[in-house]
Design a protein around this motif. Sequence first.
Motif, PDB file in Angstrom:
ATOM      1  N   VAL A   1       0.851  -1.195   0.000  1.00 23.97           N
ATOM      2  CA  VAL A   1       0.000   0.000   0.000  1.00 23.97           C
ATOM      3  C   VAL A   1       0.886   1.244   0.000  1.00 23.97           C
ATOM      4  O   VAL A   1       1.822   1.339   0.807  1.00 23.97           O
ATOM      5  CB  VAL A   1      -0.907   0.025   1.247  1.00 23.97           C
ATOM      6  N   LEU A   2       0.579   2.177  -0.899  1.00 29.14           N
ATOM      7  CA  LEU A   2       1.330   3.428  -0.966  1.00 29.14           C
ATOM      8  C   LEU A   2       0.451   4.569  -0.468  1.00 29.14           C
ATOM      9  O   LEU A   2      -0.724   4.655  -0.845  1.00 29.14           O
ATOM     10  CB  LEU A   2       1.751   3.703  -2.420  1.00 29.14           C
ATOM     11  N   PHE A   3       0.995   5.448   0.371  1.00 30.76           N
ATOM     12  CA  PHE A   3       0.257   6.598   0.906  1.00 30.76           C
ATOM     13  C   PHE A   3       0.766   7.892   0.278  1.00 30.76           C
ATOM     14  O   PHE A   3       1.980   8.115   0.214  1.00 30.76           O
ATOM     15  CB  PHE A   3       0.425   6.691   2.428  1.00 30.76           C
ATOM     16  N   ALA A   4      -0.161   8.772  -0.153  1.00 25.78           N
ATOM     17  CA  ALA A   4       0.243  10.069  -0.715  1.00 25.78           C
ATOM     18  C   ALA A   4      -0.830  11.105  -0.390  1.00 25.78           C
ATOM     19  O   ALA A   4      -1.963  10.745  -0.061  1.00 25.78           O
ATOM     20  CB  ALA A   4       0.413   9.967  -2.228  1.00 25.78           C
ATOM     21  N   VAL A   5      -0.467  12.370  -0.487  1.00 27.88           N
ATOM     22  CA  VAL A   5      -1.460  13.431  -0.251  1.00 27.88           C
ATOM     23  C   VAL A   5      -2.417  13.539  -1.437  1.00 27.88           C
ATOM     24  O   VAL A   5      -3.629  13.624  -1.261  1.00 27.88           O
ATOM     25  CB  VAL A   5      -0.769  14.786   0.036  1.00 27.88           C
ATOM     26  N   ASP A   6      -1.855  13.533  -2.672  1.00 23.32           N
ATOM     27  CA  ASP A   6      -2.669  13.784  -3.866  1.00 23.32           C
ATOM     28  C   ASP A   6      -2.544  12.651  -4.886  1.00 23.32           C
ATOM     29  O   ASP A   6      -1.432  12.157  -5.118  1.00 23.32           O
ATOM     30  CB  ASP A   6      -2.186  15.067  -4.575  1.00 23.32           C
ATOM     31  N   PRO A   7      -3.660  12.295  -5.544  1.00 19.84           N
ATOM     32  CA  PRO A   7      -3.581  11.291  -6.606  1.00 19.84           C
ATOM     33  C   PRO A   7      -3.191  11.920  -7.943  1.00 19.84           C
ATOM     34  O   PRO A   7      -4.039  12.071  -8.828  1.00 19.84           O
ATOM     35  CB  PRO A   7      -5.002  10.718  -6.634  1.00 19.84           C
ATOM     36  N   THR A   8      -1.928  12.335  -8.078  1.00 26.18           N
ATOM     37  CA  THR A   8      -1.472  12.980  -9.315  1.00 26.18           C
ATOM     38  C   THR A   8      -0.819  11.959 -10.244  1.00 26.18           C
ATOM     39  O   THR A   8      -0.550  10.818  -9.865  1.00 26.18           O
ATOM     40  CB  THR A   8      -0.447  14.080  -9.005  1.00 26.18           C
TER      41      THR A   8
END
Lengths: 277, 277, 277, 277, 277, 277
Positions: free
Chosen positions: A37-44
């Motif tokens: 699982v990868l965590f990020a602020v924005d789905p860019t």
Amino acid sequence: MREVLAALDARYDPALAESWDAVGLVCGDPDEPVGRVLFAVDPTTAVVDEVVATGADLLVTHHPLLLTPVHGVPGDDPKGRLVHRLIRAGAGLFVAHTNADRAPDSGVNDALATVLGLTGTVPLEPSTVDPRAGLGRVGELAEPRTLRAFAERVAAVLPATAGGVRVAGDPEREVRRVAVCGGSGGSLFASAAAAGADVLLTSDLRHHPVSEALEAGGPALCDVAHFASEWPWLPVAAEVLHRDLSGRVEVAVSRRRTDPWTWHEGSGGIPAGHSAG
Amino acid sequence: MREVLAALDARYDPALAESWDAVGLVCGDPDEPVGRVLFAVDPTTAVVDEVVATGADLLVTHHPLLLTPVHGVPGDDPKGRLVHRLIRAGAGLFVAHTNADRAPDSGVNDALATVLGLTGTVPLEPSTVDPRAGLGRVGELAEPRTLRAFAERVAAVLPATAGGVRVAGDPEREVRRVAVCGGSGGSLFASAAAAGADVLLTSDLRHHPVSEALEAGGPALCDVAHFASEWPWLPVAAEVLHRDLSGRVEVAVSRRRTDPWTWHEGSGGIPAGHSAG
Amino acid sequence: MREVLAALDARYDPALAESWDAVGLVCGDPDEPVGRVLFAVDPTTAVVDEVVATGADLLVTHHPLLLTPVHGVPGDDPKGRLVHRLIRAGAGLFVAHTNADRAPDSGVNDALATVLGLTGTVPLEPSTVDPRAGLGRVGELAEPRTLRAFAERVAAVLPATAGGVRVAGDPEREVRRVAVCGGSGGSLFASAAAAGADVLLTSDLRHHPVSEALEAGGPALCDVAHFASEWPWLPVAAEVLHRDLSGRVEVAVSRRRTDPWTWHEGSGGIPAGHSAG
Amino acid sequence: MREVLAALDARYDPALAESWDAVGLVCGDPDEPVGRVLFAVDPTTAVVDEVVATGADLLVTHHPLLLTPVHGVPGDDPKGRLVHRLIRAGAGLFVAHTNADRAPDSGVNDALATVLGLTGTVPLEPSTVDPRAGLGRVGELAEPRTLRAFAERVAAVLPATAGGVRVAGDPEREVRRVAVCGGSGGSLFASAAAAGADVLLTSDLRHHPVSEALEAGGPALCDVAHFASEWPWLPVAAEVLHRDLSGRVEVAVSRRRTDPWTWHEGSGGIPAGHSAG
Amino acid sequence: MREVLAALDARYDPALAESWDAVGLVCGDPDEPVGRVLFAVDPTTAVVDEVVATGADLLVTHHPLLLTPVHGVPGDDPKGRLVHRLIRAGAGLFVAHTNADRAPDSGVNDALATVLGLTGTVPLEPSTVDPRAGLGRVGELAEPRTLRAFAERVAAVLPATAGGVRVAGDPEREVRRVAVCGGSGGSLFASAAAAGADVLLTSDLRHHPVSEALEAGGPALCDVAHFASEWPWLPVAAEVLHRDLSGRVEVAVSRRRTDPWTWHEGSGGIPAGHSAG
Amino acid sequence: MREVLAALDARYDPALAESWDAVGLVCGDPDEPVGRVLFAVDPTTAVVDEVVATGADLLVTHHPLLLTPVHGVPGDDPKGRLVHRLIRAGAGLFVAHTNADRAPDSGVNDALATVLGLTGTVPLEPSTVDPRAGLGRVGELAEPRTLRAFAERVAAVLPATAGGVRVAGDPEREVRRVAVCGGSGGSLFASAAAAGADVLLTSDLRHHPVSEALEAGGPALCDVAHFASEWPWLPVAAEVLHRDLSGRVEVAVSRRRTDPWTWHEGSGGIPAGHSAG
């Protein structure tokens, strides 16, 4: 994936989300297995590149991809293109937005308060259902600092961004009680004042509300990048998911800085003031 | 004062203002004489101090004092207090806001385009009534520059502010066609793209629209202080009023910087990226 | 002035006002001293003349000056002109409107009921918070009278106005139970009927509701000048303020009749009825 | 009846009615013959008594019976009872309301202007479709009079009512240009002022608009009974229907005064003004 | 695919669609090649099975998949599952809904009119832009038939469905002029009556509008399955696309009957009518 | 009549009706005596013929005559004509609509559940006030049947109509738990699924909701004529009124079938499926 989604929903209860929000699974099949699982602020685009490159099975972002609802996800639309790439890569996208903002303990605002060293933290606008949940947080610094020293610490503990930190207030003002709100928290100024905060740290502050707040007196204001204010949640959320599933999934925090600003030009411009006649 | 108001209305036609706006005379008696007019972006306490100190008879600001309409101007309210001070000092307050934004030739956006050296300037969203009036402006630089060089020039020609200039885009991108919008112009991104602009300069830009704009492609973005983007209008407006009245009134531009930010802390914070499990 | 405002708010709780109303301080500085308070129904030019002439420091009116909210108080607007005059005279303006209508004991409706000699008075539409507060009042005459005798008494105890008293109903009808509503109370007809009233006294009654009420049966109707129905509150409010502040301020009731009608022409016109063909 | 309805629609075009209005046939069968038509301002019980007593086949009123639309006409409701009585008596009810107000030549406002002796009459707010139609009328007296003399003439030429005539303005003011609006015309004050009227005559005027109008300056105001302002239309409408149908139907104007007020009590009450402390 | 989409948009102009509609590309990449296009009324699971089984690259349906806009297309939602299956199969989905209803010549309503043998066909409610486009169609049968014979023909030329054909009207009524509206066209009853139609054929008719229409008189009504009324468009649209692209793509009409009803039970139930007491 | 209305209101409490509904007395005088009451689903011309022919004094229908409120009941309107005929015949019209749907025990849905042989019946969406009242009903068959056998029973126990019974689902599916909703109950599909129903029987089902329901899985669907689903209530209501009034009035159920469809044409049409190119 179903087990992962259940663990995330348990931490970040979808019932805490605003009525206009768009949280939960955006694409992906809950019946498929999840290893990473990868965590990020924005789905860019850059973050989806990273999903594909690292073989993640699920991307968890704070910001929704489709906040404005859509009638389709065609491949010639920037957002539809990401949906196509994720589905073809067999990866899901899951959003925890205002529910993660409001969630107690391991939410966005508690993470932000923690990196700033606040203690005795409570919500600025507590949820009527769970008083530990709610909008924003307010807490105490271990010891008082000047506003200038506080801002220096903010700059030091949050991720570097082009825009940096803007401060409105007397640099020598003593700061002890600090209100924070990850993301756009300008509307919490009155709550921060009512909570006796010496400063409100948030992002996306605009000229008019800041100007009016200064005229009315009250807390100083500290504006950071929206991305920077929410980033501290990523390692927290990754850690708790890893723990909640007893290590059965790998977790990672994205290495992409999704703050959209590329650089900053200090203005040394002309002095204001001019007179004629 | 009646003659001064008529001259201002002739330059900045109130019919050009948005329906939600609050332009025109806020206080003061049109029957009293006016010897000296002070121009400022915001009607703040500091600016009213200057009105009183310099004996100005009329303060002309770009931003309304009472955009949200009120049932009273009591003296224990920050805005009511300014009304009391102005009335007791015998000074009026006049607002030219979205009508000054839209006005042709001597309006806010033409003034901003001029200090940036644009030529062949036309409105981004022309008024249906007068094609020379409208929202924003788009024009050409005398010769192409890199985005970095453009941003350096922006920093040099606008008044110094704490926040400076933020840029989103490739520093080496060539910039020839420039769209500008004084104040909060984030909603003009699509118009700027349609007008073939290489960059849109405006203020109060927030994370989500900027992020979406970058994903969609199109113009680079340049964000300056709201105050800085509108300040160039002050000397222009002062000059044209002085000339329109054949020098019968003295005019001055306020020396107060009403940008609310006090200082800026360059963030050298921690690098993003983290992984567990 | 702060002490005076607190005493007025204690009697006429602003929380009782309608959501659309505009009560409280309209202009004036709460930090200045108050020696003399003038009470009036309407903040008209003539009343402000009286404020200036008598050196009152605070004008308390029942009707708001700025019920429709404004973006400014310019001196060439009738209401803005009054604000200028009051501020320059150092006098404040305070409004107690629907909160004074609803307030128990010393409010507008209790004052009206008292001058009519009603006893056992309760609100027609009680507040859900405080059953002694609410819209209108209903009570009993000491002894039954004919409707004609009741109307004669109304004419005798209320201030003289051009319009006088209009009555709809049988002059010989016995009246014992009386409903009253200071100001425009036509919408209380159903409540008055439900409360068993023999007559409803109020003002600003229009043809259609009166006509429908008569067709439906129920209470007789008695229409007086809006000003006359609210005037009895002035000496009551003046008295209680004087007493609440232990005589530390002087109080006075305005001598201006702010009923807008100048005179009345009894119509002796042509008889209705005509036939052709 | 079909022929009669067509003649009425030709004079009082239903397309001129307001969108919220309820004009046309309320009950009755267009296929039945009509020998006698009665005209009245209001469809009250007394007027329906007259229909039954005189054997009229059609009642034409200015005011709608069912302005608020209904789900039924049950016999235990005042309005439903009238429908039952009319249907059982074989009589129809037809309404010409705001279409009759607006209609040119033989409409309500032209009839009112005529009895007041106005000439050169035009609509105060002309219809965009037909400039001779529209709201209110404004015209000239044959020669100027004082406001007092004008009011005396109003009282003399309109039907007698309990309320008579109320006037706001200087009795010695010269009146030459007169605006009128049958029914509730308070909202036409600004149009009357713009049309240069010296006085506006209408009905159902309330305290606040009259008070504000006087503070703003402009026309004097003359308030008569709603019934009285519309009554002059009855003989006109009866006459034109009789003529339009070449005398094939008898017409009559109701002898009932449907003004709801029974009597008027001149107020000689206590003088205003009081002071304490 | 881009070329195919352009050909479809040329025939079924998206500008003709209702504002609430959801037409155009739902998923799929316009940059990929298209060899085979499948046409169907509804994007159901069975139809997507057929897309996958036959290797179609583009599915064109009349009904939108996502008429209610969505915040995601998760795999555990019936509609999201279809999006996943189509994207993984490399197939696009394109919708032509109310634009196909309104389009001239090769639209849904012209196709329906053609199979019924109507001539001289024009829209029932023409578009203001293009009088050949619009809602519904009305035309003439080659020769008059009884309503019964018309209904038999309808049953014969439309696809078989469980529900068959329901008719309201006298079986011996002569039918010459026929109004049709593919899909839910109950709201066109008044237009059909105004156009002089002897019968309106449409689908999804409900009790109340049909009942009121019969009481008011006017056209007979003929109700068929929604699917059946729109199916005739499929071979027409397939044919014109094949021709417009000069045979460069294969086209096929889906063999699935997407009418949701499985079977029909003729009711021979109890006779109505009962009496007691 | 007053006694009859009271008895009906006691069984079918008007407070249970939807806010948009129009229940109660439509015409007729409560003070007149009632000897005979006729019950019908719809107040159509044919039913009013029956009222007149049988000398009924009161017609009780399930459907409102004037659901859309009216400004009049003119004799040249289909509904106004019925009001004239009823009033002239001295007959009243009373409506029990959504209050009869929701009422416990002797309401529309309990009557429908009873004729289908359901036991243990409870509301699908219980009223918050009375848990025995509410929308729809769900109960159990005495023993499980196939869906086909269930549909055959439906056809056998409900009145014969042209449209008969349509079924969506596998004919061999076992049905034990049955949800019903007289009238248009398509919006109860989710409640029926949540209640564990194997089939939902209702009327006026349209293509899109049925299609979506099938794609989502859940109960089978059974569509009958609106009239047929509500007819079973008529003998029940007649019986309870007769009993409640101890036989003091005669009651009868109308013999008119007010289902608007005249006949049904089984479609044997062309097979779907076609391919070109």
